[in-house]
Design a protein around this motif. Sequence first.
Motif, PDB file in Angstrom:
ATOM      1  N   GLY A  24     -21.158 -33.674 -13.747  1.00  0.00           N
ATOM      2  CA  GLY A  24     -20.807 -34.900 -14.056  1.00  0.00           C
ATOM      3  C   GLY A  24     -21.224 -35.101 -15.681  1.00  0.00           C
ATOM      4  N   GLU A  25     -22.314 -35.072 -15.931  1.00  0.00           N
ATOM      5  CA  GLU A  25     -22.844 -35.118 -17.252  1.00  0.00           C
ATOM      6  C   GLU A  25     -21.916 -34.499 -18.510  1.00  0.00           C
ATOM      7  OE1 GLU A  25     -27.033 -34.064 -17.359  1.00  0.00           O
ATOM      8  OE2 GLU A  25     -27.549 -35.894 -16.382  1.00  0.00           O
ATOM      9  N   VAL A  26     -21.616 -33.012 -18.040  1.00  0.00           N
ATOM     10  CA  VAL A  26     -21.031 -32.483 -19.058  1.00  0.00           C
ATOM     11  C   VAL A  26     -19.510 -32.860 -19.302  1.00  0.00           C
ATOM     12  CG1 VAL A  26     -19.819 -30.171 -19.345  1.00  0.00           C
ATOM     13  CG2 VAL A  26     -22.397 -30.386 -18.714  1.00  0.00           C
ATOM     14  N   VAL A  27     -18.840 -33.470 -18.124  1.00  0.00           N
ATOM     15  CA  VAL A  27     -17.517 -33.891 -18.076  1.00  0.00           C
ATOM     16  C   VAL A  27     -17.661 -35.230 -18.907  1.00  0.00           C
ATOM     17  CG1 VAL A  27     -15.793 -35.276 -16.843  1.00  0.00           C
ATOM     18  CG2 VAL A  27     -16.876 -32.853 -16.114  1.00  0.00           C
ATOM     19  N   HIS A  28     -18.599 -35.930 -19.030  1.00  0.00           N
ATOM     20  CA  HIS A  28     -18.668 -37.329 -19.392  1.00  0.00           C
ATOM     21  C   HIS A  28     -18.967 -37.067 -21.066  1.00  0.00           C
ATOM     22  CE1 HIS A  28     -19.920 -41.820 -20.318  1.00  0.00           C
ATOM     23  NE2 HIS A  28     -20.966 -41.100 -21.136  1.00  0.00           N
ATOM     24  N   THR A  29     -19.708 -35.977 -21.368  1.00  0.00           N
ATOM     25  CA  THR A  29     -19.891 -35.705 -22.850  1.00  0.00           C
ATOM     26  C   THR A  29     -18.633 -35.409 -23.380  1.00  0.00           C
ATOM     27  OG1 THR A  29     -22.229 -35.274 -22.325  1.00  0.00           O
ATOM     28  CG2 THR A  29     -21.081 -34.462 -24.363  1.00  0.00           C
ATOM     29  N   VAL A  30     -17.955 -34.373 -22.780  1.00  0.00           N
ATOM     30  CA  VAL A  30     -16.805 -33.630 -23.298  1.00  0.00           C
ATOM     31  C   VAL A  30     -15.492 -34.630 -23.433  1.00  0.00           C
ATOM     32  CG1 VAL A  30     -15.142 -31.842 -22.973  1.00  0.00           C
ATOM     33  CG2 VAL A  30     -17.731 -31.293 -22.708  1.00  0.00           C
ATOM     34  N   PHE A  31     -15.390 -35.238 -22.313  1.00  0.00           N
ATOM     35  CA  PHE A  31     -14.135 -35.834 -22.604  1.00  0.00           C
ATOM     36  C   PHE A  31     -14.248 -37.236 -23.037  1.00  0.00           C
ATOM     37  CE2 PHE A  31     -13.057 -32.904 -19.031  1.00  0.00           C
ATOM     38  CZ  PHE A  31     -11.580 -32.406 -19.639  1.00  0.00           C
ATOM     39  N   GLY A  32     -15.552 -37.763 -23.178  1.00  0.00           N
ATOM     40  CA  GLY A  32     -15.926 -38.898 -23.917  1.00  0.00           C
ATOM     41  C   GLY A  32     -15.743 -38.727 -25.499  1.00  0.00           C
ATOM     42  N   ALA A  33     -15.943 -37.500 -25.951  1.00  0.00           N
ATOM     43  CA  ALA A  33     -15.763 -37.151 -27.190  1.00  0.00           C
ATOM     44  C   ALA A  33     -14.354 -36.831 -27.563  1.00  0.00           C
ATOM     45  CB  ALA A  33     -16.547 -35.878 -27.412  1.00  0.00           C
ATOM     46  N   VAL A  34     -13.695 -36.236 -26.666  1.00  0.00           N
ATOM     47  CA  VAL A  34     -12.239 -36.060 -27.051  1.00  0.00           C
ATOM     48  C   VAL A  34     -11.395 -37.494 -27.067  1.00  0.00           C
ATOM     49  CG1 VAL A  34      -9.889 -35.059 -26.054  1.00  0.00           C
ATOM     50  CG2 VAL A  34     -12.287 -33.684 -25.832  1.00  0.00           C
ATOM     51  N   LEU A  35     -11.629 -38.442 -25.864  1.00  0.00           N
ATOM     52  CA  LEU A  35     -10.962 -39.554 -25.846  1.00  0.00           C
ATOM     53  C   LEU A  35     -11.736 -40.460 -26.997  1.00  0.00           C
ATOM     54  CD1 LEU A  35     -11.202 -40.344 -22.090  1.00  0.00           C
ATOM     55  CD2 LEU A  35      -9.145 -39.511 -23.360  1.00  0.00           C
ATOM     56  N   ALA A  36     -12.564 -40.268 -27.672  1.00  0.00           N
ATOM     57  CA  ALA A  36     -12.886 -41.249 -28.671  1.00  0.00           C
ATOM     58  C   ALA A  36     -12.242 -41.015 -30.042  1.00  0.00           C
ATOM     59  CB  ALA A  36     -14.414 -40.952 -29.016  1.00  0.00           C
ATOM     60  N   ALA A  37     -12.040 -39.479 -30.103  1.00  0.00           N
ATOM     61  CA  ALA A  37     -11.139 -38.786 -31.442  1.00  0.00           C
ATOM     62  C   ALA A  37      -9.767 -39.013 -31.127  1.00  0.00           C
ATOM     63  CB  ALA A  37     -11.215 -37.375 -31.358  1.00  0.00           C
ATOM     64  N   MET A  38      -9.345 -39.269 -29.916  1.00  0.00           N
ATOM     65  CA  MET A  38      -7.648 -39.615 -29.636  1.00  0.00           C
ATOM     66  C   MET A  38      -7.610 -41.032 -30.100  1.00  0.00           C
ATOM     67  SD  MET A  38      -6.061 -36.878 -28.562  1.00  0.00           S
ATOM     68  CE  MET A  38      -5.902 -35.426 -27.824  1.00  0.00           C
ATOM     69  N   ALA A  39      -8.349 -41.846 -29.762  1.00  0.00           N
ATOM     70  CA  ALA A  39      -8.298 -43.435 -30.137  1.00  0.00           C
ATOM     71  C   ALA A  39      -8.554 -43.660 -31.538  1.00  0.00           C
ATOM     72  CB  ALA A  39      -9.405 -43.919 -29.509  1.00  0.00           C
ATOM     73  N   ASP A  40      -8.939 -42.659 -32.397  1.00  0.00           N
ATOM     74  CA  ASP A  40      -8.842 -42.867 -33.898  1.00  0.00           C
ATOM     75  C   ASP A  40      -7.846 -42.072 -34.459  1.00  0.00           C
ATOM     76  OD1 ASP A  40      -9.257 -42.990 -36.521  1.00  0.00           O
ATOM     77  OD2 ASP A  40     -11.481 -42.681 -36.414  1.00  0.00           O
ATOM     78  N   ARG A  41      -6.756 -42.550 -34.834  1.00  0.00           N
ATOM     79  CA  ARG A  41      -5.517 -42.001 -35.425  1.00  0.00           C
ATOM     80  C   ARG A  41      -5.781 -40.820 -36.549  1.00  0.00           C
ATOM     81  NH1 ARG A  41      -0.184 -45.006 -34.629  1.00  0.00           N
ATOM     82  NH2 ARG A  41       0.247 -44.071 -36.398  1.00  0.00           N
ATOM     83  N   SER A  42      -6.721 -41.271 -37.315  1.00  0.00           N
ATOM     84  CA  SER A  42      -7.224 -40.103 -38.364  1.00  0.00           C
ATOM     85  C   SER A  42      -8.298 -39.186 -37.995  1.00  0.00           C
ATOM     86  CB  SER A  42      -7.489 -40.945 -39.797  1.00  0.00           C
ATOM     87  OG  SER A  42      -8.672 -41.752 -39.581  1.00  0.00           O
ATOM     88  N   ALA A  43      -8.996 -39.460 -36.977  1.00  0.00           N
ATOM     89  CA  ALA A  43      -9.870 -38.600 -36.693  1.00  0.00           C
ATOM     90  C   ALA A  43      -9.405 -37.283 -36.297  1.00  0.00           C
ATOM     91  CB  ALA A  43     -10.824 -39.289 -35.428  1.00  0.00           C
ATOM     92  N   LEU A  44     -10.413 -36.162 -36.438  1.00  0.00           N
ATOM     93  CA  LEU A  44      -9.930 -34.862 -36.176  1.00  0.00           C
ATOM     94  C   LEU A  44     -10.384 -34.661 -34.616  1.00  0.00           C
ATOM     95  CD1 LEU A  44     -11.413 -32.590 -39.213  1.00  0.00           C
ATOM     96  CD2 LEU A  44      -9.023 -33.442 -38.905  1.00  0.00           C
ATOM     97  N   GLN A  45      -9.573 -33.956 -33.897  1.00  0.00           N
ATOM     98  CA  GLN A  45      -9.761 -33.637 -32.665  1.00  0.00           C
ATOM     99  C   GLN A  45     -10.857 -32.392 -32.439  1.00  0.00           C
ATOM    100  OE1 GLN A  45      -6.696 -33.239 -29.903  1.00  0.00           O
ATOM    101  NE2 GLN A  45      -7.785 -32.410 -28.377  1.00  0.00           N
TER     102      GLN A  45
END
Length: 218
Positions: free
Chosen positions: A41-62
């Motif tokens: 659960g911690e791993v999922v939270h870390t991984v997908f939290g980082a991906v979703l944060a990048a997706m929310a920023d139009r100019s951020a690298l994924q």
Amino acid sequence: MPAVVVFDCFDTVVLSRPLPGPEWFTSCLADVLALDARCAGEVVHTVFGAVLAAMADRSALQPSTLGLLEAALRERGERRERADLEEALWHALGGADPEHYALCAPAADAMRRLAAAGHTVRLLSNCYLPGTLMERLLRRLEVPEVYDRALFTADGGPKKPDPRAFRFIGEGAFERRVMVGDSEELDIEPARALGWDTVRVEPGKPDLTELLALWERP
């Protein structure tokens, strides 16, 4: 006039069901990687939290999905082979479910026809599956292997609607560039801003008449 025609993947060439929630991801990681539920659960939270944060920023690298997964496990004293990590993501993101993804036949037919007419076909996809797994999925669905380049953002780097993603996938001495996709925000607007022709399709049931008619225009 030879052109490069870039197809979006999901809801254009590949049809898919909605992704499951974090409980499913956690269960898959725990099962495939032999992790306890808390660690998974911690791993999922870390991984997908980082991906979703990048997706929310139009100019951020994924960030790379595999890189994030490896780092999150390493921080918790868990190390796994790359093949095991890929298998965990394959299951978590629906690859092992034969009904989760399907080929959109009209889009596949358009890809074949454009390639046969001498145009260059490419793929551009915002995705969570790494490129190796995207290729595995496309082969399983029998997506026509007529494209010469693909940008799968889960490998890390710019994503739609970042102009850098479009410039990379559109590289070459082409007089015309065309983007085919279902999203006005992610596919159509950024491509049009770069001077590309665009064809927006209805998710799951694209009418490619407009695409094929482009070459009748001056």
